[in-house]
Design a protein around this motif. Sequence first.
Motif, short mmCIF file in Angstrom:
data_model
loop_
_atom_site.label_atom_id
_atom_site.label_comp_id
_atom_site.label_asym_id
_atom_site.label_seq_id
_atom_site.Cartn_x
_atom_site.Cartn_y
_atom_site.Cartn_z
N MET A 1 -3.27 -3.33 -6.25
CA MET A 1 -2.36 -2.85 -5.21
C MET A 1 -0.95 -2.70 -5.79
O MET A 1 -0.47 -3.60 -6.48
CB MET A 1 -2.34 -3.82 -4.02
CG MET A 1 -1.45 -3.36 -2.86
SD MET A 1 -1.14 -4.65 -1.63
CE MET A 1 -2.80 -5.05 -1.09
N GLY A 345 -13.32 3.62 -0.69
CA GLY A 345 -12.12 2.80 -0.69
C GLY A 345 -11.54 2.57 0.68
O GLY A 345 -10.66 1.72 0.85
N GLY A 351 -8.86 -1.08 4.26
CA GLY A 351 -8.54 -0.01 3.32
C GLY A 351 -7.10 0.47 3.31
O GLY A 351 -6.68 1.14 2.36
N ARG A 354 -4.94 0.16 0.14
CA ARG A 354 -5.36 1.03 -0.97
C ARG A 354 -4.81 2.44 -0.78
O ARG A 354 -4.40 3.10 -1.74
CB ARG A 354 -6.88 1.03 -1.09
CG ARG A 354 -7.45 -0.30 -1.58
CD ARG A 354 -8.94 -0.25 -1.81
NE ARG A 354 -9.71 -0.30 -0.58
CZ ARG A 354 -10.03 -1.43 0.07
NH1 ARG A 354 -9.63 -2.60 -0.39
NH2 ARG A 354 -10.74 -1.39 1.18
N SER A 357 -1.14 2.32 -1.55
CA SER A 357 -0.95 2.24 -3.00
C SER A 357 -1.07 3.62 -3.64
O SER A 357 -0.31 3.97 -4.56
CB SER A 357 -1.96 1.29 -3.63
OG SER A 357 -1.70 -0.05 -3.26
N GLU A 358 -2.01 4.43 -3.17
CA GLU A 358 -2.15 5.79 -3.66
C GLU A 358 -0.86 6.58 -3.42
O GLU A 358 -0.37 7.30 -4.31
CB GLU A 358 -3.31 6.48 -2.95
CG GLU A 358 -3.42 7.98 -3.17
CD GLU A 358 -3.89 8.39 -4.54
OE1 GLU A 358 -3.68 9.57 -4.93
OE2 GLU A 358 -4.47 7.54 -5.25
#
Length: 397
Positions: A1, A345, A351, A354, A357-358
Amino acid sequence: MNPLVSDVLRAAPVIDGHNDLPMQLRAQRSYSVEGLDQPLPGVQTDLPRLRAGGVGAQFWSVYVPSDLPEPEAVVATMEQVDAVHRMVAAYPAALTIACTAGDVRRAWADGRIASLIGIEGGHSLATSLGVLRSFARLGVRYVTLTHNNNTSWADSAAEKPAVGGLTDAGRAIVREMQRIGVLADLSHVAPVTMHAALDVAVAPVIFSHSSAKAVTDHRRNVPDDVLTRLRDNGGVVQLTFVPIFVSAEIVAWTAAMREESERLGLAEEEDWWPAAPAPGTTPEFAGPSPRKQHPELAGWLAANPRPEATIGQVADHIEHARDVAGVDHIGLGGDYDGTDSLPVGLEDVTGYPRLLSELADRGWSGADLQKLTGLNMLRVLQVSEDVAEEPLWARTR
């Protein structure tokens, strides 16, 4: 993360626009709310996973099928609203009913998850302003104008438009919603209905779980001309995770699968809607909804496996909506427990970090991520309260 994400979620927990756990409680558990404080098999949502996902406020969808007769839909929706209140009452240390922006802020300060209620489909109102006002007094904060069927007063995205968006009755319903502080949700409606609602809106509208049509050409997604008007309206589109809404490859695969099903003469599977538990009976936990297996289709499916949607594709929709509508007009609406598959994901409510974080890896700032997770929706709630002449949920508190 990405380390930025933890700071974002502490400052602005996720306000998610749409979760169908109440429907699953009916379908799988005869409305039992036991066991939600531990990992619960068969669903995508429970309290430990909401915590892990950084969710600080959840609009619980009180969905009932839009092909039910309207009086029956009102009763079933009342049962769904009751399920939300019972769920919150069973876990007072973790959940609290919220109706206002202030309620959400207090829940965050107390370390609890604010529980808001959204009706998914105008059929649940039975074309009655009295029913609308009664639901508002029970804490309902949004109504999706249609689900997958047209109502007598609004056109759905899933059927051919019949009334040109909204009738006079439909416009009166939207005005009354905003007068009493109920958000108009334009997910599921036809583009002509989106424009008609925006024509009469005096408060921000929302899309509780939709994506961008310019990125994936699906009828449930929002066209750019509507995203532009949403910016001017002050509303928010809560981008969803439903694979067929975010992946053009899945749209094409689904069309091919339906074509093969039609060639084989297979009927399209209907939604499963079990009866509510009868008074005086022992609840029977039915388990996940049964899915028919069609041996005739097995060979085609083996040769043509379903593509997987990705976190990156969801992020592409978020960035497109940001670029068109502006960063102040985007949010998140996962549609957990309303779809049987999700992007890799994002399989359950853990989720969100995640996905954030992207976006952080793509260069999003912490301030913009906070707008996406919660601050934009908090603003919409506050503005709708300020505009409302008679916020009925406030009269019961």
